[in-house]
Enzyme design. Sequence first.
Site, short mmCIF file in Angstrom:
data_model
loop_
_atom_site.label_atom_id
_atom_site.label_comp_id
_atom_site.label_asym_id
_atom_site.label_seq_id
_atom_site.Cartn_x
_atom_site.Cartn_y
_atom_site.Cartn_z
N LYS A 42 0.82 -1.22 0.00
CA LYS A 42 0.00 0.00 0.00
C LYS A 42 0.85 1.27 0.00
O LYS A 42 0.31 2.37 0.02
CB LYS A 42 -0.91 0.01 1.24
CG LYS A 42 -2.28 -0.60 0.96
CD LYS A 42 -3.13 -0.70 2.20
CE LYS A 42 -3.93 0.54 2.50
NZ LYS A 42 -4.80 0.39 3.68
N ARG A 91 -16.54 5.33 13.70
CA ARG A 91 -16.73 6.79 13.70
C ARG A 91 -18.15 7.16 13.31
O ARG A 91 -18.70 8.15 13.78
CB ARG A 91 -15.77 7.45 12.71
CG ARG A 91 -14.33 7.42 13.15
CD ARG A 91 -13.42 7.81 12.03
NE ARG A 91 -13.50 6.80 10.96
CZ ARG A 91 -12.65 6.69 9.96
NH1 ARG A 91 -11.66 7.56 9.86
NH2 ARG A 91 -12.78 5.75 9.07
#
Length: 162
Positions: A42, A91
């Site tokens: 990544k 979240r």
Amino acid sequence: MGLAALCPGTFDPVTNGHLDIIARSAGLFDPLVVAVLENPGKSPVFPVEERLAMLKDALDDLPNVQVATFSGLLVDFARARGITLVVKGIRAASDFDYELQMAQMNQRLSDIDTFFISTSPQHSFLSSSLVREVARFGGDVSSMVPPGVADRLCEKFPAKED
Ligand code: PNS
């Protein structure tokens, strides 16, 4: 020693939102192992050694928290350490679909259960990727990350001269 749990993530870099989840989880689980994914594919902004150092620095005052890196499957790392619980922060509802999918995959692979903890509202807009973007363009992220992380972001993305 109590009930051990893993708190996994990329932490590129750790934010105050992560720290909130880790500190509250450390009050519930003992030890709490913060597991940093070493994802070379990544191309993270911070190499894993730096992500680990930033976490260790920020978590110095939590004695039952350990920080470690892993690569490959989270369930293999958990099994090698004899840990059967994962804790993740949520979240907003938009986090939930993907987190639930991962939790169910981990449960299918290895009977590992995932606990979800709601992020404190003052941190719910925070993500490592947004912090990186703001820092990259010279914005002030000092209220969103621990001081050591803010310093490293300034070094990584120095202000441009006109
Ligand atoms: O901070 P992130 O990027 O949301 O964390 C995601 C992470 C590291 C928890 C997840 O990608 C992961 O566990 N990766 C390890 C590989 C793995 O086990 N994949 C299957 C998960 S269902």
